[in-house]
Design a protein around this motif. Structure first.
Motif, PDB file in Angstrom:
ATOM      1  N   ALA A 513     105.663  35.377  37.511  1.00 25.29           N
ATOM      2  CA  ALA A 513     104.344  34.768  37.309  1.00 25.29           C
ATOM      3  C   ALA A 513     104.330  33.991  35.997  1.00 25.29           C
ATOM      4  CB  ALA A 513     103.258  35.849  37.304  1.00 25.29           C
ATOM      5  N   MET A 514     104.567  32.677  36.081  1.00 20.56           N
ATOM      6  CA  MET A 514     104.570  31.815  34.895  1.00 20.56           C
ATOM      7  C   MET A 514     103.764  30.549  35.198  1.00 20.56           C
ATOM      8  SD  MET A 514     108.538  32.006  33.525  1.00 20.56           S
ATOM      9  CE  MET A 514     109.208  31.377  35.070  1.00 20.56           C
ATOM     10  N   PRO A 515     103.208  29.916  34.156  1.00 26.25           N
ATOM     11  CA  PRO A 515     102.470  28.670  34.375  1.00 26.25           C
ATOM     12  C   PRO A 515     103.420  27.505  34.681  1.00 26.25           C
ATOM     13  CG  PRO A 515     102.633  29.139  32.036  1.00 26.25           C
ATOM     14  CD  PRO A 515     103.213  30.329  32.754  1.00 26.25           C
ATOM     15  N   ILE A 516     102.843  26.395  35.107  1.00 30.94           N
ATOM     16  CA  ILE A 516     103.551  25.138  35.420  1.00 30.94           C
ATOM     17  C   ILE A 516     104.420  25.301  36.671  1.00 30.94           C
ATOM     18  CG2 ILE A 516     105.096  23.309  34.608  1.00 30.94           C
ATOM     19  CD1 ILE A 516     104.219  23.961  31.756  1.00 30.94           C
ATOM     20  N   LEU A 517     105.437  26.185  36.594  1.00 31.96           N
ATOM     21  CA  LEU A 517     106.294  26.459  37.751  1.00 31.96           C
ATOM     22  C   LEU A 517     106.667  27.936  37.724  1.00 31.96           C
ATOM     23  CD1 LEU A 517     107.583  24.905  40.125  1.00 31.96           C
ATOM     24  CD2 LEU A 517     109.664  24.704  38.753  1.00 31.96           C
ATOM     25  N   ASP A 518     106.233  28.674  38.731  1.00 33.86           N
ATOM     26  CA  ASP A 518     106.461  30.127  38.718  1.00 33.86           C
ATOM     27  C   ASP A 518     107.905  30.464  39.076  1.00 33.86           C
ATOM     28  OD1 ASP A 518     106.695  30.948  41.737  1.00 33.86           O
ATOM     29  OD2 ASP A 518     105.015  29.545  41.636  1.00 33.86           O
ATOM     30  N   GLY A 519     108.249  31.745  38.893  1.00 32.78           N
ATOM     31  CA  GLY A 519     109.617  32.179  39.080  1.00 32.78           C
ATOM     32  C   GLY A 519     110.113  32.102  40.515  1.00 32.78           C
ATOM     33  N   LEU A 520     109.244  32.407  41.491  1.00 34.51           N
ATOM     34  CA  LEU A 520     109.669  32.379  42.890  1.00 34.51           C
ATOM     35  C   LEU A 520     109.988  30.957  43.338  1.00 34.51           C
ATOM     36  CD1 LEU A 520     107.244  34.947  44.583  1.00 34.51           C
ATOM     37  CD2 LEU A 520     109.439  35.328  43.480  1.00 34.51           C
ATOM     38  N   THR A 521     109.100  30.009  42.981  1.00 30.85           N
ATOM     39  CA  THR A 521     109.344  28.612  43.349  1.00 30.85           C
ATOM     40  C   THR A 521     110.607  28.090  42.664  1.00 30.85           C
ATOM     41  OG1 THR A 521     106.950  28.293  43.529  1.00 30.85           O
ATOM     42  CG2 THR A 521     108.309  26.314  43.435  1.00 30.85           C
ATOM     43  N   THR A 522     110.775  28.459  41.405  1.00 33.17           N
ATOM     44  CA  THR A 522     111.969  28.034  40.664  1.00 33.17           C
ATOM     45  C   THR A 522     113.231  28.563  41.334  1.00 33.17           C
ATOM     46  OG1 THR A 522     110.688  28.100  38.616  1.00 33.17           O
ATOM     47  CG2 THR A 522     113.084  28.030  38.405  1.00 33.17           C
ATOM     48  N   THR A 523     113.199  29.835  41.746  1.00 33.84           N
ATOM     49  CA  THR A 523     114.369  30.438  42.403  1.00 33.84           C
ATOM     50  C   THR A 523     114.707  29.711  43.697  1.00 33.84           C
ATOM     51  OG1 THR A 523     113.835  32.609  41.461  1.00 33.84           O
ATOM     52  CG2 THR A 523     115.304  32.579  43.364  1.00 33.84           C
ATOM     53  N   LYS A 524     113.689  29.384  44.486  1.00 30.96           N
ATOM     54  CA  LYS A 524     113.932  28.674  45.749  1.00 30.96           C
ATOM     55  C   LYS A 524     114.578  27.307  45.494  1.00 30.96           C
ATOM     56  CE  LYS A 524     110.191  30.977  48.261  1.00 30.96           C
ATOM     57  NZ  LYS A 524     108.853  30.833  48.871  1.00 30.96           N
ATOM     58  N   ILE A 525     114.108  26.628  44.456  1.00 29.11           N
ATOM     59  CA  ILE A 525     114.689  25.322  44.108  1.00 29.11           C
ATOM     60  C   ILE A 525     116.161  25.484  43.726  1.00 29.11           C
ATOM     61  CG2 ILE A 525     114.619  23.418  42.442  1.00 29.11           C
ATOM     62  CD1 ILE A 525     111.572  23.810  42.320  1.00 29.11           C
ATOM     63  N   ILE A 526     116.448  26.502  42.922  1.00 25.05           N
ATOM     64  CA  ILE A 526     117.832  26.750  42.481  1.00 25.05           C
ATOM     65  C   ILE A 526     118.727  27.076  43.663  1.00 25.05           C
ATOM     66  CG2 ILE A 526     119.297  28.339  41.154  1.00 25.05           C
ATOM     67  CD1 ILE A 526     116.969  28.576  39.137  1.00 25.05           C
ATOM     68  N   LYS A 527     118.269  27.950  44.540  1.00 27.29           N
ATOM     69  CA  LYS A 527     119.101  28.404  45.651  1.00 27.29           C
ATOM     70  C   LYS A 527     119.270  27.336  46.733  1.00 27.29           C
ATOM     71  CE  LYS A 527     120.050  32.392  43.956  1.00 27.29           C
ATOM     72  NZ  LYS A 527     121.442  32.698  43.543  1.00 27.29           N
ATOM     73  N   ASN A 528     118.382  26.364  46.765  1.00 29.75           N
ATOM     74  CA  ASN A 528     118.490  25.287  47.754  1.00 29.75           C
ATOM     75  C   ASN A 528     119.255  24.074  47.222  1.00 29.75           C
ATOM     76  OD1 ASN A 528     117.106  26.591  49.855  1.00 29.75           O
ATOM     77  ND2 ASN A 528     115.117  26.022  49.001  1.00 29.75           N
ATOM     78  N   ASN A 529     119.747  24.193  45.989  1.00 26.92           N
ATOM     79  CA  ASN A 529     120.500  23.102  45.370  1.00 26.92           C
ATOM     80  C   ASN A 529     121.984  23.479  45.358  1.00 26.92           C
ATOM     81  OD1 ASN A 529     121.817  21.533  43.146  1.00 26.92           O
ATOM     82  ND2 ASN A 529     119.759  20.679  42.922  1.00 26.92           N
ATOM     83  N   SER A 530     122.809  22.651  45.982  1.00 29.59           N
ATOM     84  CA  SER A 530     124.245  22.975  46.101  1.00 29.59           C
ATOM     85  C   SER A 530     124.919  23.116  44.744  1.00 29.59           C
ATOM     86  CB  SER A 530     124.947  21.897  46.926  1.00 29.59           C
ATOM     87  OG  SER A 530     124.792  20.622  46.310  1.00 29.59           O
TER      88      SER A 530
END
Length: 693
Positions: A513-530
């Motif tokens: 739970a963080m402002p601007i970009l939360d941890g779950l969304t950030t993780t999904k972005i990381i894991k979907n990037n080769s």
């Protein structure tokens, strides 16, 4: 002439058939008109209004009445709706008696009265006749149950009612009952659905509230407990200050226990409690639980005994963690309410041969203050204690027994208490005919999820710690201050993405739970990037409910940690992803007080066959494992278990040896521990070989 007579009879038969046909067609027309008039009407009042008006029209009567049986009325009254030819209505009630309504309900069939004043079946007072000359009445009958009565009557007309009228009205009565029954069933179903939906919404709101409450309390607790733990490790802290810090930690953990209890209770009440049933060696599990309380029980001047009856080589299909939770609560309560007395855990196991079923009884017996009879049922209710005085003196939330009861019942058992004031208490847990196995049918695999963090040295690596709370980031940094780990801080997910575009960290610790970009969304972005998907991400969250854990893990994180976060728990998780070395600290036995233990006292013990088998079965593998992997906490538990075994079997040397092992563990005397355990292992091997021969 005979031919004419035959023809005449045939003509009369045809006339009768024609009349019956016309009557049948008339009946169908009436019934069809009534049915078509109802259409899709769903209001009960409007349905009854349409039916009574159609009956008045088709049967040519002056007035009509529908009497609905009001089952909620203690006097069994009929709610009566009067319909006159002008369709105006008024409501009133009259009591069921031995007259017309009572007879129809009892007989469950209709009747005709063409001269109400002189009908021999009934005797009415003039005031009750209210000018009625003739009537016809039928029950609204379905499945042997009368929902009401349809009554049609005349005051002026002299025309009599016919049997065919009764037939038509009886069919309408049955149809009306079917319509009412269906509508009421539909309305009840809709009501139940609404109530269920409302309950689901309420549970969801409650779960969200509890989750938010848990998050808001766990976040500051993380800092309180974490920094207190760091302060306690400082060697330059004064003795009194250390005592205060320990009080802070203890109070914080009590608060955390309360939070967990409330969450547990809410999940149980919502039917969301999950059981992980497996084969459990109950005796072993309880002995290990007892070891946890050894110091606390001795501090209060109590002594602990464990005894068991029946077969000791059984494992039951239960949730071991939940069973431990219950036993910890019961033993903790027994110790809390007992001073300078005795606490006994009695286990009775019965194996039902050829059925893989068994009975289990666990009793926790104390010599404490006892419980009044009128309080023995109430103590299993939420937030309930025996009295306000008890609550003030001994503390606690009153949730422990409530949760214990729900957990035992969820596992298919029962829990109760027998007690009297001043004579102690017996809390019992019983399971009847549950799945069980003889221990020789399988081997329980034990896993070691604990470490001695002083033995772990992380190799130089880089991690990103992402948390919008500065104190949380500082806590992680302080936990890792004496390691070679390089920490880079971030306050939101966007900063994390910018950082990994420049460097490749060995691990990311990320708050959900963080402002601007939360941890779950950030993780999904990381894991979907080769480019970044191979970077390990561990979620760090104050959301600790099971449903939230599933959502967080579903985002693609590689690990999961909850706040408050102990240092050892952090190390265990980091060891899964980071490179480390294990350092064995060796201590010179002559450099400190060894309290010298004479091992010959154990070798000289006179043990019978059963004790040799039991001693080697319980401890042989554990000791061998701890020699290879010397985990301090496990070694302390082993020492307590050896002491309990010695005490229960009146083997004083074993009792003393267990205490000696605990002393060595408390002082991190790894060398001495290793030497003593090896001697004990040799002893166990010897008695095992002797027992086999």
């Amino acid at each position: 002439m005979e031919d004419l007579s035959v023809i005449y009879k045939e003509i009369e038969k045809l006339k009768e058939e024609n009349k019956r046909l016309r009557d049948a067609i008339g009946e169908l027309k009436i019934l069809n008109d009534v049915s078509m008039s109802l259409g899709t009407e769903i209001s009960e009042d409007k349905v009854l209004d349409i039916i009574i008006k159609k009956c008045i029209i088709h049967l040519g009567v002056e007035q009509g009445v529908i009497n609905l049986l009001d089952e909620t009325d203690s006097e069994k009254q009929l709610k009566t709706i009067i319909r006159k030819s002008d369709s105006k209505a008024q409501n009133f009630s009259f009591h069921l008696g031995v007259q017309i309504a009572g007879k129809i309900i009892r007989d469950q069939r209709g009747l005709i009265i063409n001269d109400i004043s002189n009908d021999p079946r009934f005797k009415f007072e003039e005031k009750h006749i209210i000018g009625i000359r003739s009537l016809i009445a039928v029950p609204m009958l379905i499945r042997g149950k009368v929902l009401g009565i349809i009554v049609l009557y005349n005051k002026q007309k002299e025309e009599s009612f016919r049997d065919n009228d009764l037939k038509i009205l009886s069919i309408i009565g049955v149809q009306t009952a079917q319509i009412l029954y269906s509508k009421r069933a539909y309305e009840n179903e809709m009501k139940m659905r609404q109530e269920k939906l409302g309950a689901e919404v309420a549970n969801k709101l409650k779960s969200e509230f509890l989750a938010n409450m848990s998050h808001e309390i766990r976040t500051p607790l993380n800092s309180i407990l974490g920094f207190s733990e760091i302060l306690l490790e400082k060697t330059d802290i004064e003795h009194d200050s250390k005592g205060m810090i320990k009080t802070i930690i203890k109070s914080g953990r009590n608060l955390l226990t309360l939070i967990n209890d409330i969450l547990d209770l809410s999940k149980i009440e919502a039917g969301k409690i999950e059981l992980n049933n497996d084969k459990v060696d109950v005796i072993l599990a309880i002995k290990e639980v007892a070891g946890i309380f050894t110091n606390e029980i001795e501090r209060k001047g109590n002594r602990l005994e464990i005894e068991y009856y029946g077969s000791s080589k059984i494992s039951f299909l239960l949730d071991e963690n939940r069973l431990r939770q219950v036993i910890i609560n019961l033993v903790g309560n027994a110790n809390k309410f007992t001073d300078n007395g005795k606490i006994k855990i009695r286990i009775t196991q019965e194996y039902l041969k050829n059925s893989h079923k068994g009975n289990l009884l666990i009793e926790v017996i104390d010599s404490g203050i006892g419980i009044a009879l009128d309080q023995q049922e109430k103590i299993f209710d939420s937030f309930t204690q025996e009295s306000s005085e008890t609550s003030r003196k001994f503390g606690g939330t009153g949730l422990g027994l409530t949760i214990s009861k729900r957990l035992i019942e969820a596992m298919g058992g029962t829990i109760g208490v027998n007690s009297s004031p001043g004579s102690g208490s017996i809390f019992w847990v019983s399971f009847k005919e549950i799945d069980c196995w003889a221990n020789d049918e399988f081997r329980i695999e034990e896993t070691d999820n604990t470490i001695n963090i002083e033995e772990i040295k992380f190799l130089p690596q880089t991690i990103i710690v992402a948390d919008d709370d500065e104190l949380n980031r500082k806590l992680i940094r302080e936990f890792l201050i004496n390691t070679d780990i390089n920490i880079i801080e971030a306050t939101n997910g966007q900063e994390v993405l910018e950082l990994i575009d420049k460097i490749t960290p060995d691990l990311i610790l990320i708050d959900t739970a963080m402002p601007i970009l939360d941890g779950l969304t950030t993780t999904k972005i990381i894991k979907n990037n080769s480019r970044f998907k191979n970077i390990n991400v561990v979620a760090l969250t104050a959301h600790a409910m099971k449903e939230e854990e599933e959502i967080i893990r579903g985002s693609g994180v590689d690990g999961y940690l909850t706040k408050p976060l102990p240092k050892a728990t952090l190390f265990i998780e980091l060891m899964k992803f980071l490179k480390y070395e294990k350092i064995n600290y060796l201590y010179d036995a002559s450099s400190g007080n060894n309290n010298g233990f004479d091992f010959s006292t154990i070798r000289n013990l006179q043990l019978d066959y059963n004790l040799k088998i039991e001693l080697s079965t319980i401890f042989l593998e554990k000791v061998a494992e701890l020699i290879n992997i010397p985990v301090i906490r496990k070694i302390k538990e082993l020492g307590n278990q050896i002491s309990v075994f010695g005490y229960n079997n009146s083997l004083i040397p074993l009792f003393e040896f267990g205490k000696h092992i605990v002393f060595l563990a408390d002082n991190f005397r790894v060398f001495d521990i290793n030497r003593n355990l090896k001697e004990f292992l040799d002893f166990l091997y010897n008695i095992n070989e002797v027992a086999k021969n």
